[in-house]
Design a protein around this motif. Structure first.
Motif, PDB file in Angstrom:
ATOM      1  N   GLY A  35     -33.367 -38.425  -6.838  1.00 51.43           N
ATOM      2  CA  GLY A  35     -33.826 -37.932  -8.124  1.00 51.43           C
ATOM      3  C   GLY A  35     -35.360 -38.286  -8.230  1.00 51.43           C
ATOM      4  O   GLY A  35     -36.100 -38.841  -7.054  1.00 51.43           O
ATOM      5  N   PRO A  36     -36.200 -37.926  -9.156  1.00 51.46           N
ATOM      6  CA  PRO A  36     -37.524 -38.246  -9.031  1.00 51.46           C
ATOM      7  C   PRO A  36     -37.784 -39.516  -9.453  1.00 51.46           C
ATOM      8  O   PRO A  36     -37.292 -40.303  -9.924  1.00 51.46           O
ATOM      9  CB  PRO A  36     -37.864 -37.131 -10.681  1.00 51.46           C
ATOM     10  N   PRO A  37     -39.075 -39.867  -8.902  1.00 52.68           N
ATOM     11  CA  PRO A  37     -39.796 -41.306  -9.055  1.00 52.68           C
ATOM     12  C   PRO A  37     -40.234 -41.338 -10.709  1.00 52.68           C
ATOM     13  O   PRO A  37     -40.391 -40.646 -11.300  1.00 52.68           O
ATOM     14  CB  PRO A  37     -41.002 -41.212  -8.195  1.00 52.68           C
ATOM     15  N   PRO A  38     -39.865 -42.734 -10.991  1.00 56.06           N
ATOM     16  CA  PRO A  38     -39.928 -43.111 -12.399  1.00 56.06           C
ATOM     17  C   PRO A  38     -41.828 -43.263 -12.463  1.00 56.06           C
ATOM     18  O   PRO A  38     -42.449 -43.567 -11.676  1.00 56.06           O
ATOM     19  CB  PRO A  38     -39.374 -44.193 -12.781  1.00 56.06           C
ATOM     20  N   GLY A  68     -26.508 -30.920  -8.513  1.00 55.46           N
ATOM     21  CA  GLY A  68     -25.557 -31.087  -9.643  1.00 55.46           C
ATOM     22  C   GLY A  68     -25.488 -32.540 -10.177  1.00 55.46           C
ATOM     23  O   GLY A  68     -25.126 -32.607 -11.245  1.00 55.46           O
ATOM     24  N   VAL A  69     -25.900 -33.403  -9.112  1.00 54.59           N
ATOM     25  CA  VAL A  69     -25.795 -34.924  -9.869  1.00 54.59           C
ATOM     26  C   VAL A  69     -27.171 -35.310  -9.252  1.00 54.59           C
ATOM     27  O   VAL A  69     -27.351 -35.480  -7.812  1.00 54.59           O
ATOM     28  CB  VAL A  69     -24.667 -35.409  -9.215  1.00 54.59           C
ATOM     29  N   SER A  70     -27.939 -35.963 -10.198  1.00 57.15           N
ATOM     30  CA  SER A  70     -29.101 -36.695  -9.658  1.00 57.15           C
ATOM     31  C   SER A  70     -29.335 -37.963 -10.191  1.00 57.15           C
ATOM     32  O   SER A  70     -28.451 -38.125 -11.082  1.00 57.15           O
ATOM     33  CB  SER A  70     -30.365 -35.637 -10.037  1.00 57.15           C
ATOM     34  N   LEU A 100     -26.922 -41.545 -13.816  1.00 60.78           N
ATOM     35  CA  LEU A 100     -26.734 -40.339 -13.210  1.00 60.78           C
ATOM     36  C   LEU A 100     -26.578 -39.263 -14.256  1.00 60.78           C
ATOM     37  O   LEU A 100     -26.180 -38.972 -15.349  1.00 60.78           O
ATOM     38  CB  LEU A 100     -25.250 -40.300 -12.610  1.00 60.78           C
ATOM     39  N   TYR A 101     -27.620 -37.966 -13.726  1.00 59.08           N
ATOM     40  CA  TYR A 101     -27.541 -36.867 -14.453  1.00 59.08           C
ATOM     41  C   TYR A 101     -26.815 -35.877 -13.924  1.00 59.08           C
ATOM     42  O   TYR A 101     -26.953 -35.414 -12.766  1.00 59.08           O
ATOM     43  CB  TYR A 101     -29.072 -36.332 -14.450  1.00 59.08           C
ATOM     44  N   VAL A 102     -25.793 -35.196 -14.549  1.00 56.14           N
ATOM     45  CA  VAL A 102     -24.719 -34.467 -14.252  1.00 56.14           C
ATOM     46  C   VAL A 102     -24.575 -33.096 -14.673  1.00 56.14           C
ATOM     47  O   VAL A 102     -24.456 -33.138 -15.761  1.00 56.14           O
ATOM     48  CB  VAL A 102     -23.455 -35.145 -14.168  1.00 56.14           C
TER      49      VAL A 102
END
Length: 565
Positions: A35-38, A68-70, A100-102
């Motif tokens: 996932g991207p760094p905050p 598809g999931v990050s 989780l972003y799905v």
């Protein structure tokens, strides 16, 4: 001795610090998900993903650059409480370090269909909805939800939609008259959003409750309708405090909490929300009593009502009279369906209609082609309404509606949380932070998930390289095998716009009919063109347009030309 005392005194502090920051120290299986760094360690990604402008960029970054999931990072503080579950005591649910972003289709199938009982709405959201509307379809647990949905399902059948069609046309013709009068009296822009928002409320009022909110003339006022339109803005004015609701409802009795609210809470924002909900409560009770009395008085009294007793609530009341035992709805449950139906159906339908009209104004060749289709279906007479069966089968009208709802769904995402340890399958493996490929993910209990409607609907692996383009023509020929093979678990056209499974939007056919009736009437009478002003769509529970980025006033000005008969 002093050392022992200090140690004993320090133990509670050490325990508290461990309790608070354990989630930052102990690794989770979610840490291997990329996932991207905050931008901020304190607030994570939440300020961006819910920002009305910047949120779009993060949603698209997650869809384009990750699988598809990050994994995104939640907030450590309470300023952004969107995923905080204060009804449990786990560090993960209090601080939500990992979310989780799905949008993977197989993962979505698990969440919304196969294992949907283990992925629930956040408790604080259910608490708020129950307080505002009562025990409605969106808040009930599985078994009561199943019974209620079974009772409501006949109202949304094709057969019943045929009965709704004349009611919808009556409203659409009033809309035509209202816009036509404004166009003839003024050379300025027309705020299309204002008109379609009022129309959406009137459509669900007449089709849903046999009640008229709005005659669709300029400056019409209705206390019931105004309260419904005011609730969502009033809620968002208090967004930073709503996470405390599950705690508040445990303090004393309901009458005590009401006394405190009336006498000890001076906040104008709180009092405004309270007053709006009070109006919604009193007006819905009054309407339900009138509808019940009409049913008791017989068929003639029912026929005197708007819609002649064919509206959703009248049908539901008759079904409830014939139900027995646990299948029969209580007074509060009936009221909850009424309130929830109005609230849920207004902003989403108006957003979809406004977006469609804007796109048609920007693509005049599409607008003209669609206009010719509906005029031809009307036999060349703009005053003739198109019958239900022909209207829903008009290929280009259907293509325009589907493509708009695919690319620009009114709701961008839906939150869920896992109530037990789960395993989430993937249709496409994702590469972990450690370089390994994963075909499934271990999901700990109390993990928060964002179901990305936008991400799934725009997935280039499913829809192709032109997935971000608005192309109604894509629906006029067989869809690519990648679409059908993906098995997206949505209830509508291989999309997640109306979700899927037993918690999908029960009224999606109702919404589709509303859109098609309104568009068919408007396009036969008006030509829509851009105003020349910069229109910005803002992220929200239902997205909305403003003029420019700085404005918070929802509006969509357009140039509207009255066509000659």
């Amino acid at each position: 001795m002093s050392t022992v005392v200090l140690l004993l005194a320090g133990l509670p502090l050490a325990f508290a610090l461990w309790w608070l920051f354990k989630d930052l120290i102990v690794r989770s299986p979610l840490d291997n998900i990329p996932g991207p760094p905050p931008q901020s360690w304190l607030s994570g990604h939440l300020p961006r993903i819910f920002h009305r402008h910047e949120g779009w960029k993060l949603h698209d970054e997650l869809s384009e650059n990750y699988g598809g999931v990050s994994r995104i990072i939640g907030a450590l503080g309470v300023k952004y409480p969107f995923f905080i579950d204060v009804t449990t005591h786990s560090v993960a649910s209090r601080f939500q370090k990992r979310v989780l972003y799905v949008y993977d289709p197989l993962a979505l199938h698990s969440i919304v269909i196969k294992d949907q009982a283990h992925y629930e709405e956040a408790p604080y959201i259910n608490t708020i909805n129950t307080l505002m509307f009562g025990p409605g379809l969106t808040t009930l647990p599985d078994e009561p939800h199943r019974r209620l949905r079974k009772m409501l399902t006949p109202v949304f059948t094709i057969s019943h939609m045929r009965h709704m069609t004349p009611i919808f046309y009556q409203v659409a013709h009033r809309l035509r008259g209202g816009i036509g009068k404004q166009v003839s009296q003024s050379s300025g822009d027309v705020d299309v959003l204002n008109w379609v928002s009022r129309t959406a409320l009137e459509l669900v009022g007449q089709g849903g409750m046999g009640y008229s909110f709005d005659p669709l003339v300029e400056d019409a006022k209705n206390v019931f309708g105004d309260s419904i339109k005011g609730i969502l803005p009033a809620m968002f004015a208090l967004a930073s405090y709503l996470f405390m609701t599950p705690y508040i409802v445990k303090i004393g009795s309901a009458s005590f909490r009401r006394w405190v609210l009336d006498n000890l809470v001076p906040s104008s924002k709180v009092q405004r929300l309270k007053n709006l909900i009070d109006v919604l409560d009193s007006e819905s009770k009054d309407l339900l009593a009138k509808k019940r009395k009409a049913l008791e008085d017989g068929d003639e009294a029912v026929k005197q009502q708007i819609g002649e007793g064919k509206d959703i609530m009248s049908v539901l009341l008759r079904a409830n009279i014939n139900a027995t035992g646990v299948d029969q709805l209580s007074e509060e449950e009936l009221l909850a369906q009424m309130r929830g139906l109005i609230f849920a159906a207004t902003d989403t339908t108006s957003s979809a209609l406004a977006q469609t009209l804007q796109l048609l104004s920007e693509y005049p060749e599409v607008q003209e082609k669609l206009r010719q289709e509906v005029i031809h279906a009307s036999g060349g007479d703009i005053e003739t309404d198109i019958a239900y069966d022909e209207l829903v089968d008009l290929p280009y009208l259907d293509a325009v509606c589907r493509e708009t709802l695919r690319l620009y769904p009114p709701a961008t995402d839906i939150p869920r949380h896992s109530v037990k340890d789960m395993v989430l399958p993937l249709s496409t493996p994702i590469r972990g932070v450690d370089g390994t490929y994963m075909n499934e993910l271990a999901i700990p209990k109390d993990t928060r998930l964002i179901i990305s409607i936008r991400g799934c609907n725009r997935n280039k692996g499913i829809w192709g390289d032109d997935a971000y383009e608005w192309k109604p023509e894509r629906w006029l020929s067989p869809l690519p095998n990648t679409v059908t093979d993906a098995r997206v678990p949505g209830v509508y056209s291989n999309m997640m716009t109306f979700l899927g499974g037993s918690r999908s939007c029960i009224g999606f056919k109702f919404s589709q009919l509303e859109m098609k009736v309104v568009l068919s009437v408007l396009l036969k009478n008006f030509r829509f063109s851009p105003s020349g002003k910069k229109i910005v769509w803002n992220l929200g529970p239902a997205k909305y347009p403003t003029v420019g980025r700085e404005s918070t006033h929802a509006e969509l000005p357009m140039k509207v030309e009255l066509l000659k008969a």
